[in-house]
Scaffold this motif. Structure first.
Motif, PDB file in Angstrom:
ATOM      1  N   SER A  48       5.863   9.708  13.926  1.00  0.00           N
ATOM      2  CA  SER A  48       4.962   8.782  14.540  1.00  0.00           C
ATOM      3  C   SER A  48       3.473   8.516  14.456  1.00  0.00           C
ATOM      4  CB  SER A  48       5.107   8.721  16.147  1.00  0.00           C
ATOM      5  OG  SER A  48       4.836   9.759  16.465  1.00  0.00           O
ATOM      6  N   SER A  49       2.888   9.563  13.944  1.00  0.00           N
ATOM      7  CA  SER A  49       1.740   9.562  13.643  1.00  0.00           C
ATOM      8  C   SER A  49       1.169   9.233  12.317  1.00  0.00           C
ATOM      9  CB  SER A  49       0.964  10.951  13.958  1.00  0.00           C
ATOM     10  OG  SER A  49       1.412  11.781  12.844  1.00  0.00           O
ATOM     11  N   ARG A  50       1.947   8.815  11.493  1.00  0.00           N
ATOM     12  CA  ARG A  50       1.568   8.228  10.133  1.00  0.00           C
ATOM     13  C   ARG A  50       1.050   7.090  10.266  1.00  0.00           C
ATOM     14  NH1 ARG A  50       6.750   9.030   6.514  1.00  0.00           N
ATOM     15  NH2 ARG A  50       7.604   8.061   8.159  1.00  0.00           N
ATOM     16  N   PRO A  51      -0.157   6.529   9.422  1.00  0.00           N
ATOM     17  CA  PRO A  51      -0.643   5.534   9.748  1.00  0.00           C
ATOM     18  C   PRO A  51       0.044   4.195   8.916  1.00  0.00           C
ATOM     19  CG  PRO A  51      -1.769   6.558   7.715  1.00  0.00           C
ATOM     20  CD  PRO A  51      -0.727   7.434   8.402  1.00  0.00           C
ATOM     21  N   PRO A  52       0.170   3.070   9.684  1.00  0.00           N
ATOM     22  CA  PRO A  52       1.031   1.929   9.021  1.00  0.00           C
ATOM     23  C   PRO A  52       0.907   1.613   7.633  1.00  0.00           C
ATOM     24  CG  PRO A  52      -0.338   1.207  10.626  1.00  0.00           C
ATOM     25  CD  PRO A  52      -0.771   2.679  10.675  1.00  0.00           C
ATOM     26  N   LYS A  53       1.859   1.198   7.044  1.00  0.00           N
ATOM     27  CA  LYS A  53       1.523   0.926   5.641  1.00  0.00           C
ATOM     28  C   LYS A  53       0.891  -0.861   5.628  1.00  0.00           C
ATOM     29  CE  LYS A  53       4.257  -0.655   1.422  1.00  0.00           C
ATOM     30  NZ  LYS A  53       5.449  -1.024   1.165  1.00  0.00           N
ATOM     31  N   ASN A  54       0.109  -1.129   4.760  1.00  0.00           N
ATOM     32  CA  ASN A  54      -0.701  -2.146   4.523  1.00  0.00           C
ATOM     33  C   ASN A  54       0.216  -3.275   4.115  1.00  0.00           C
ATOM     34  OD1 ASN A  54      -2.277  -4.479   3.982  1.00  0.00           O
ATOM     35  ND2 ASN A  54      -3.859  -2.995   3.077  1.00  0.00           N
ATOM     36  N   PRO A  55       0.349  -4.418   5.090  1.00  0.00           N
ATOM     37  CA  PRO A  55       1.324  -5.562   4.577  1.00  0.00           C
ATOM     38  C   PRO A  55       0.893  -6.222   3.561  1.00  0.00           C
ATOM     39  CG  PRO A  55      -0.251  -6.211   6.584  1.00  0.00           C
ATOM     40  CD  PRO A  55      -0.315  -4.569   6.596  1.00  0.00           C
ATOM     41  N   ASN A  56      -0.070  -5.877   2.885  1.00  0.00           N
ATOM     42  CA  ASN A  56      -0.639  -6.865   1.716  1.00  0.00           C
ATOM     43  C   ASN A  56      -0.078  -6.010   0.513  1.00  0.00           C
ATOM     44  OD1 ASN A  56      -2.045  -8.845   2.944  1.00  0.00           O
ATOM     45  ND2 ASN A  56      -3.765  -7.504   3.317  1.00  0.00           N
ATOM     46  N   ILE A  57       0.436  -4.768   0.572  1.00  0.00           N
ATOM     47  CA  ILE A  57       0.988  -4.063  -0.590  1.00  0.00           C
ATOM     48  C   ILE A  57       2.270  -4.878  -0.962  1.00  0.00           C
ATOM     49  CG2 ILE A  57       1.780  -1.988  -1.412  1.00  0.00           C
ATOM     50  CD1 ILE A  57      -0.359  -0.669   0.095  1.00  0.00           C
ATOM     51  N   GLY A  58       2.490  -5.183  -2.222  1.00  0.00           N
ATOM     52  CA  GLY A  58       3.655  -5.813  -2.683  1.00  0.00           C
ATOM     53  C   GLY A  58       3.477  -7.222  -2.841  1.00  0.00           C
ATOM     54  N   LYS A  59       2.471  -7.610  -2.363  1.00  0.00           N
ATOM     55  CA  LYS A  59       2.082  -9.304  -2.548  1.00  0.00           C
ATOM     56  C   LYS A  59       1.436  -9.579  -4.129  1.00  0.00           C
ATOM     57  CE  LYS A  59       1.038 -10.438   2.046  1.00  0.00           C
ATOM     58  NZ  LYS A  59       0.117 -11.188   3.011  1.00  0.00           N
ATOM     59  N   HIS A  60       1.414 -10.804  -4.660  1.00  0.00           N
ATOM     60  CA  HIS A  60       1.064 -11.173  -5.769  1.00  0.00           C
ATOM     61  C   HIS A  60      -0.476 -11.352  -5.861  1.00  0.00           C
ATOM     62  CE1 HIS A  60       4.988 -11.044  -7.686  1.00  0.00           C
ATOM     63  NE2 HIS A  60       5.323 -11.642  -6.618  1.00  0.00           N
ATOM     64  N   ALA A  61      -1.274 -11.063  -6.656  1.00  0.00           N
ATOM     65  CA  ALA A  61      -2.650 -11.134  -6.894  1.00  0.00           C
ATOM     66  C   ALA A  61      -3.184 -12.136  -7.941  1.00  0.00           C
ATOM     67  CB  ALA A  61      -3.366  -9.920  -7.049  1.00  0.00           C
ATOM     68  N   TYR A  62      -3.899 -13.154  -7.481  1.00  0.00           N
ATOM     69  CA  TYR A  62      -4.479 -13.992  -8.437  1.00  0.00           C
ATOM     70  C   TYR A  62      -5.920 -14.088  -8.434  1.00  0.00           C
ATOM     71  CZ  TYR A  62       0.278 -15.714  -7.971  1.00  0.00           C
ATOM     72  OH  TYR A  62       1.724 -15.928  -8.080  1.00  0.00           O
ATOM     73  N   VAL A  63      -6.497 -14.217  -9.554  1.00  0.00           N
ATOM     74  CA  VAL A  63      -8.206 -14.593  -9.522  1.00  0.00           C
ATOM     75  C   VAL A  63      -8.432 -15.777  -8.728  1.00  0.00           C
ATOM     76  CG1 VAL A  63      -9.940 -15.032 -11.079  1.00  0.00           C
ATOM     77  CG2 VAL A  63      -8.261 -13.626 -11.756  1.00  0.00           C
ATOM     78  N   THR A  64      -9.339 -15.772  -7.783  1.00  0.00           N
ATOM     79  CA  THR A  64      -9.821 -16.636  -6.773  1.00  0.00           C
ATOM     80  C   THR A  64     -10.264 -17.764  -7.512  1.00  0.00           C
ATOM     81  OG1 THR A  64     -10.296 -14.866  -5.213  1.00  0.00           O
ATOM     82  CG2 THR A  64     -11.107 -17.089  -4.831  1.00  0.00           C
ATOM     83  N   ARG A  65     -11.218 -17.705  -8.654  1.00  0.00           N
ATOM     84  CA  ARG A  65     -11.661 -18.767  -9.226  1.00  0.00           C
ATOM     85  C   ARG A  65     -10.808 -19.750 -10.089  1.00  0.00           C
ATOM     86  NH1 ARG A  65     -17.571 -16.206 -10.999  1.00  0.00           N
ATOM     87  NH2 ARG A  65     -18.255 -15.833  -8.891  1.00  0.00           N
ATOM     88  N   THR A  66     -10.075 -18.659 -10.809  1.00  0.00           N
ATOM     89  CA  THR A  66      -8.960 -19.646 -11.942  1.00  0.00           C
ATOM     90  C   THR A  66      -7.757 -19.858 -11.532  1.00  0.00           C
ATOM     91  OG1 THR A  66      -8.731 -17.631 -13.092  1.00  0.00           O
ATOM     92  CG2 THR A  66     -10.733 -18.810 -13.764  1.00  0.00           C
ATOM     93  N   GLY A  67      -7.146 -18.880 -10.613  1.00  0.00           N
ATOM     94  CA  GLY A  67      -6.014 -18.946 -10.159  1.00  0.00           C
ATOM     95  C   GLY A  67      -5.045 -18.224 -11.304  1.00  0.00           C
TER      96      GLY A  67
END
Length: 108
Positions: A48-67
Motif C-alpha cells: 500500500s505504500s508504493r507510489p501509484p503508477k503514472n497514468p501517462n505511461i503507455g500513451k502514444h507520444a507525438y511532436v507538439t509542433r509537427t504531430g
C-alpha cells in the motif's frame, strides 16, 4: 533403595520436563503466530505504500509542433539540462528522452 531414588528422580525429572515443555511449546506457538502475522502486515504495508503508477505511461507520444509520431511512453525522468522529460520508445529503436513541453500525449 537406590532404584527407588532413581525411579523417584526420573518421575520428578519427567514431570518437570512436561511442565517446561508445555510452557515452551505454548510460547513457541504464540511466537510463530506473531511472526507470521508480522510478515503479513509488513507485506500489506509495503504493497500500500508504493507510489501509484503514472497514468501517462503507455500513451502514444507525438511532436507538439509537427504531430510526428515518436513512440510509446515508457517512463519519465528529470534531465539536468532539459528539465522534466518523457522516456519514449520508438518502434524498433532504443528508448529516447524528449522534453515534456515538446511532446503531446494521446491515448492508444
Amino acid at each position: 533403595m537406590e532404584t527407588i531414588w532413581l525411579i523417584t528422580g526420573g518421575i520428578v525429572a519427567l514431570g518437570l520436563f512436561i511442565v517446561v515443555a508445555k510452557f515452551f511449546f505454548r510460547l513457541l506457538r504464540h511466537l510463530i503466530i506473531a511472526v507470521v502475522l508480522g510478515v503479513v502486515l509488513m507485506f500489506f504495508w509495503y504493497a500500500s505504500s508504493r507510489p501509484p503508477k503514472n497514468p501517462n505511461i503507455g500513451k502514444h507520444a507525438y511532436v507538439t509542433r509537427t504531430g510526428e509520431y515518436l513512440g510509446e511512453v515508457t517512463g519519465e525522468a528529470t534531465d539536468p539540462q532539459r528539465g522534466p522529460v518523457w522516456i519514449v520508445k520508438p518502434p524498433n529503436q532504443p528508448p529516447t528522452s524528449y522534453k515534456k513541453t515538446a511532446v503531446t500525449l494521446k491515448e492508444k
